[in-house]
Design a protein around this motif. Structure first.
Motif, PDB file in Angstrom:
ATOM      1  N   THR A  14       0.965  -1.251   0.070  1.00  0.00           N
ATOM      2  CA  THR A  14       0.030   0.043   0.058  1.00  0.00           C
ATOM      3  C   THR A  14       1.067   1.317  -0.146  1.00  0.00           C
ATOM      4  OG1 THR A  14      -1.617  -1.195   1.334  1.00  0.00           O
ATOM      5  CG2 THR A  14      -1.884   1.135   1.235  1.00  0.00           C
ATOM      6  N   ILE A  15       1.974   1.234   0.876  1.00  0.00           N
ATOM      7  CA  ILE A  15       2.785   2.485   0.836  1.00  0.00           C
ATOM      8  C   ILE A  15       3.583   2.667  -0.524  1.00  0.00           C
ATOM      9  CG2 ILE A  15       4.960   3.368   1.722  1.00  0.00           C
ATOM     10  CD1 ILE A  15       2.766   3.717   3.849  1.00  0.00           C
ATOM     11  N   PHE A  16       4.050   1.654  -1.064  1.00  0.00           N
ATOM     12  CA  PHE A  16       4.585   1.562  -2.439  1.00  0.00           C
ATOM     13  C   PHE A  16       3.779   1.944  -3.526  1.00  0.00           C
ATOM     14  CE2 PHE A  16       5.377  -0.911  -6.229  1.00  0.00           C
ATOM     15  CZ  PHE A  16       6.749  -0.231  -6.747  1.00  0.00           C
ATOM     16  N   GLU A  17       2.411   1.426  -3.660  1.00  0.00           N
ATOM     17  CA  GLU A  17       1.450   1.882  -4.393  1.00  0.00           C
ATOM     18  C   GLU A  17       1.201   3.226  -4.461  1.00  0.00           C
ATOM     19  OE1 GLU A  17       0.297   0.027  -7.007  1.00  0.00           O
ATOM     20  OE2 GLU A  17       0.530  -2.010  -6.663  1.00  0.00           O
ATOM     21  N   SER A  18       0.977   3.721  -3.206  1.00  0.00           N
ATOM     22  CA  SER A  18       0.693   5.062  -2.802  1.00  0.00           C
ATOM     23  C   SER A  18       1.996   6.245  -3.257  1.00  0.00           C
ATOM     24  CB  SER A  18       0.584   5.514  -1.280  1.00  0.00           C
ATOM     25  OG  SER A  18      -0.477   4.786  -0.977  1.00  0.00           O
ATOM     26  N   VAL A  19       3.123   5.685  -3.178  1.00  0.00           N
ATOM     27  CA  VAL A  19       4.295   6.465  -3.430  1.00  0.00           C
ATOM     28  C   VAL A  19       4.395   6.593  -5.017  1.00  0.00           C
ATOM     29  CG1 VAL A  19       6.762   6.924  -3.509  1.00  0.00           C
ATOM     30  CG2 VAL A  19       5.506   6.050  -1.255  1.00  0.00           C
ATOM     31  N   ILE A  20       4.377   5.572  -5.884  1.00  0.00           N
ATOM     32  CA  ILE A  20       4.424   5.534  -7.097  1.00  0.00           C
ATOM     33  C   ILE A  20       3.399   6.127  -7.892  1.00  0.00           C
ATOM     34  CG2 ILE A  20       6.022   3.499  -7.128  1.00  0.00           C
ATOM     35  CD1 ILE A  20       3.800   1.926  -8.194  1.00  0.00           C
ATOM     36  N   GLY A  21       2.135   6.226  -7.079  1.00  0.00           N
ATOM     37  CA  GLY A  21       0.912   6.989  -7.790  1.00  0.00           C
ATOM     38  C   GLY A  21       0.815   8.302  -7.496  1.00  0.00           C
ATOM     39  N   LEU A  22       1.719   8.916  -6.714  1.00  0.00           N
ATOM     40  CA  LEU A  22       1.668  10.341  -6.268  1.00  0.00           C
ATOM     41  C   LEU A  22       1.927  11.234  -7.678  1.00  0.00           C
ATOM     42  CD1 LEU A  22       3.762  10.841  -2.985  1.00  0.00           C
ATOM     43  CD2 LEU A  22       1.186  11.076  -3.442  1.00  0.00           C
ATOM     44  N   PRO A  23       2.906  10.931  -8.282  1.00  0.00           N
ATOM     45  CA  PRO A  23       3.093  11.991  -9.631  1.00  0.00           C
ATOM     46  C   PRO A  23       1.665  11.886 -10.449  1.00  0.00           C
ATOM     47  CG  PRO A  23       5.004  10.332  -9.242  1.00  0.00           C
ATOM     48  CD  PRO A  23       4.049   9.808  -8.511  1.00  0.00           C
ATOM     49  N   GLY A  60      -1.317  11.380  -9.531  1.00  0.00           N
ATOM     50  CA  GLY A  60      -2.327  12.297  -8.865  1.00  0.00           C
ATOM     51  C   GLY A  60      -1.974  13.592  -8.988  1.00  0.00           C
ATOM     52  N   TYR A  61      -0.680  14.116  -8.729  1.00  0.00           N
ATOM     53  CA  TYR A  61      -0.454  15.297  -8.568  1.00  0.00           C
ATOM     54  C   TYR A  61      -0.646  16.094  -9.762  1.00  0.00           C
ATOM     55  CZ  TYR A  61       2.459  19.906  -8.050  1.00  0.00           C
ATOM     56  OH  TYR A  61       2.859  20.714  -7.980  1.00  0.00           O
ATOM     57  N   TYR A  62      -0.259  15.260 -10.963  1.00  0.00           N
ATOM     58  CA  TYR A  62      -0.548  15.713 -12.422  1.00  0.00           C
ATOM     59  C   TYR A  62      -2.094  16.106 -12.741  1.00  0.00           C
ATOM     60  CZ  TYR A  62      -0.660  16.185 -17.505  1.00  0.00           C
ATOM     61  OH  TYR A  62      -0.638  16.794 -18.739  1.00  0.00           O
ATOM     62  N   SER A  63      -2.704  14.991 -12.382  1.00  0.00           N
ATOM     63  CA  SER A  63      -4.093  15.085 -12.574  1.00  0.00           C
ATOM     64  C   SER A  63      -4.859  16.271 -11.821  1.00  0.00           C
ATOM     65  CB  SER A  63      -4.782  13.674 -12.061  1.00  0.00           C
ATOM     66  OG  SER A  63      -6.359  13.886 -12.155  1.00  0.00           O
ATOM     67  N   ASN A  64      -4.439  16.655 -10.772  1.00  0.00           N
ATOM     68  CA  ASN A  64      -5.056  17.742  -9.879  1.00  0.00           C
ATOM     69  C   ASN A  64      -4.313  18.901 -10.183  1.00  0.00           C
ATOM     70  OD1 ASN A  64      -7.166  16.559  -7.952  1.00  0.00           O
ATOM     71  ND2 ASN A  64      -5.433  15.181  -7.586  1.00  0.00           N
ATOM     72  N   THR A  76      -5.274  22.809  -2.318  1.00  0.00           N
ATOM     73  CA  THR A  76      -3.576  23.070  -2.153  1.00  0.00           C
ATOM     74  C   THR A  76      -2.854  21.680  -1.912  1.00  0.00           C
ATOM     75  OG1 THR A  76      -3.714  22.960   0.468  1.00  0.00           O
ATOM     76  CG2 THR A  76      -4.288  25.078  -0.520  1.00  0.00           C
ATOM     77  N   VAL A  77      -1.614  21.742  -2.295  1.00  0.00           N
ATOM     78  CA  VAL A  77      -0.769  20.643  -2.069  1.00  0.00           C
ATOM     79  C   VAL A  77      -0.904  20.028  -0.696  1.00  0.00           C
ATOM     80  CG1 VAL A  77       1.537  19.675  -2.123  1.00  0.00           C
ATOM     81  CG2 VAL A  77       0.969  21.379  -3.660  1.00  0.00           C
ATOM     82  N   LYS A  78      -0.985  20.829   0.289  1.00  0.00           N
ATOM     83  CA  LYS A  78      -1.054  20.356   1.689  1.00  0.00           C
ATOM     84  C   LYS A  78      -2.300  19.386   1.960  1.00  0.00           C
ATOM     85  CE  LYS A  78      -1.011  21.888   6.552  1.00  0.00           C
ATOM     86  NZ  LYS A  78      -0.928  23.193   7.412  1.00  0.00           N
ATOM     87  N   PHE A  79      -3.327  20.260   1.588  1.00  0.00           N
ATOM     88  CA  PHE A  79      -4.677  19.440   1.807  1.00  0.00           C
ATOM     89  C   PHE A  79      -4.606  18.011   1.089  1.00  0.00           C
ATOM     90  CE2 PHE A  79      -9.064  18.517   0.321  1.00  0.00           C
ATOM     91  CZ  PHE A  79      -9.735  18.558   1.519  1.00  0.00           C
ATOM     92  N   TRP A  80      -3.967  18.079  -0.226  1.00  0.00           N
ATOM     93  CA  TRP A  80      -4.004  16.822  -1.260  1.00  0.00           C
ATOM     94  C   TRP A  80      -3.338  15.900  -0.396  1.00  0.00           C
ATOM     95  CZ3 TRP A  80       0.271  15.313  -4.200  1.00  0.00           C
ATOM     96  CH2 TRP A  80      -0.028  14.276  -4.861  1.00  0.00           C
ATOM     97  N   LEU A  81      -2.076  16.189   0.178  1.00  0.00           N
ATOM     98  CA  LEU A  81      -1.262  15.255   0.892  1.00  0.00           C
ATOM     99  C   LEU A  81      -1.874  14.722   2.053  1.00  0.00           C
ATOM    100  CD1 LEU A  81       2.192  16.768   0.313  1.00  0.00           C
ATOM    101  CD2 LEU A  81       1.365  14.522  -0.743  1.00  0.00           C
ATOM    102  N   THR A  82      -2.694  15.739   2.821  1.00  0.00           N
ATOM    103  CA  THR A  82      -3.270  15.104   4.055  1.00  0.00           C
ATOM    104  C   THR A  82      -4.419  14.326   3.814  1.00  0.00           C
ATOM    105  OG1 THR A  82      -2.761  17.499   4.918  1.00  0.00           O
ATOM    106  CG2 THR A  82      -4.762  16.033   5.906  1.00  0.00           C
ATOM    107  N   LYS A 116      -4.951  10.477   5.043  1.00  0.00           N
ATOM    108  CA  LYS A 116      -6.166   9.923   5.957  1.00  0.00           C
ATOM    109  C   LYS A 116      -6.735   8.751   5.251  1.00  0.00           C
ATOM    110  CE  LYS A 116      -8.174  14.046   7.474  1.00  0.00           C
ATOM    111  NZ  LYS A 116      -9.305  15.373   7.325  1.00  0.00           N
ATOM    112  N   LYS A 117      -6.237   8.777   3.888  1.00  0.00           N
ATOM    113  CA  LYS A 117      -7.024   7.404   3.002  1.00  0.00           C
ATOM    114  C   LYS A 117      -6.238   6.347   3.517  1.00  0.00           C
ATOM    115  CE  LYS A 117      -9.541   9.961  -0.419  1.00  0.00           C
ATOM    116  NZ  LYS A 117      -9.456  10.379  -1.891  1.00  0.00           N
ATOM    117  N   LEU A 118      -4.873   6.601   3.426  1.00  0.00           N
ATOM    118  CA  LEU A 118      -4.104   5.420   3.646  1.00  0.00           C
ATOM    119  C   LEU A 118      -3.865   4.830   4.964  1.00  0.00           C
ATOM    120  CD1 LEU A 118      -1.484   4.214   2.167  1.00  0.00           C
ATOM    121  CD2 LEU A 118       0.041   5.963   3.352  1.00  0.00           C
TER     122      LEU A 118
END
Length: 212
Positions: free
Chosen positions: A78-87, A89-93, A106-112, A116-118
Motif C-alpha cells: 500500500t505504501i509502495f503503490e501510494s508513493v508511485i501513484g503520487l506523480p 495524482g499530482y498531475y491530474s489535480n 492546495t498541495v498540503k490538503f491533497w497530501l493530508t 487519511k485514506k492511507l
C-alpha cells in the motif's frame, strides 16, 4: 446542435471540448501505465519480493504466521503503490484540473487527504479484510472460494452502512438536506421505487473541486 446552442455558449463549448480532450489523453496514458505496471512490474517482480520481505520481517520478530505476513504485505504494498501513484495524482489535480480552473486543493490538503485514506482505509481496513479471507482459505480448504465469495458479498453490504456513517465524514463535510421541494421530490421518487431511504445529506466538495 440548435438544441444545445440554447444551453451552451460557443466559449463554454470550446472549454468543455478542450477539457474532455485533455482528460481523454491523460486517461489513455494512465490506463496504459496501469496495465503495464500490473501485468509486468507488480505481478512478476514486486509482489513476490514483498511476500518474501514480509516473511523475512515476521521471522525476524517472531511473528511467523499467515496473518502477520498478510498485514505486513498489505502495509508494504500500500505504501509502495501510494508513493508511485503520487506523480499521477499530482498531475491530474495540479496540472490538468488546474489548467481548466477546476482544482481547489492546495498541495498540503491533497497530501493530508492521501494520508487519511492511507491510514483509515488503505492499510487497516484492507489488512482486516485480507486476514479474514486468509482465515476462510485455511478453515474451509478446497471449497474456500465459495465462502470467500460469501464473505466478500457480506462485507460489501456492511460497508454500505459503515462507509457513509464513519469513514466518509473523515474526508468531506456532510450536512442534512434541508426541508424543501428538492427533498420532497427525492423522497417521493424513493417511495415510488420502494427504495428504503433513511437519510439525505448534502456533501460539500468545494475544497477539492469546482466541478458542478
Amino acid at each position: 446542435n440548435s438544441m444545445l446552442k440554447s444551453h451552451f455558449t460557443e466559449e463554454s463549448f470550446k472549454k468543455s471540448k478542450s477539457y474532455a480532450n485533455d482528460k481523454m489523453s491523460y486517461g489513455f496514458v494512465h490506463e496504459f501505465y496501469e496495465n503495464v505496471r500490473t501485468t509486468i512490474f507488480t505481478v512478476l517482480f514486486v509482489s513476490p519480493w514483498f511476500w518474501g520481505k514480509a516473511k523475512e520481517i515476521c521471522t525476524q520478530y517472531g511473528f511467523e504466521n499467515e496473518y502477520y505476513e498478510t498485514c505486513v504485505v498489505i502495509f508494504l504494498t500500500t505504501i509502495f503503490e501510494s508513493v508511485i501513484g503520487l506523480p499521477w495524482g499530482y498531475y491530474s489535480n495540479f496540472v490538468l484540473e488546474q489548467k481548466h480552473g477546476f482544482n481547489n486543493m492546495t498541495v498540503k490538503f491533497w497530501l493530508t487527504d492521501k494520508l487519511k485514506k492511507l491510514f483509515t482505509i488503505g492499510i487497516p481496513l484492507n489488512s482486516a479484510i485480507m486476514c479474514m479471507i486468509v482465515w476462510v482459505v485455511k478453515f474451509f480448504g478446497d471449497n474456500f472460494y465459495l465462502y470467500a465469495w460469501a464473505l466478500v458479498s457480506v462485507l460489501m453490504f456492511v460497508m454500505m452502512y459503515i462507509y457513509p456513517e464513519f469513514i466518509a465524514p473523515l474526508f468531506d463535510k456532510y450536512s442534512p438536506l434541508k426541508e424543501g421541494v428538492l427533498k420532497e421530490k427525492i423522497e417521493k421518487l424513493a417511495g415510488s421505487l420502494e427504495f428504503p431511504l433513511k437519510k439525505l445529506y448534502v456533501v460539500d466538495g468545494s475544497k477539492r473541486s469546482s466541478h458542478r
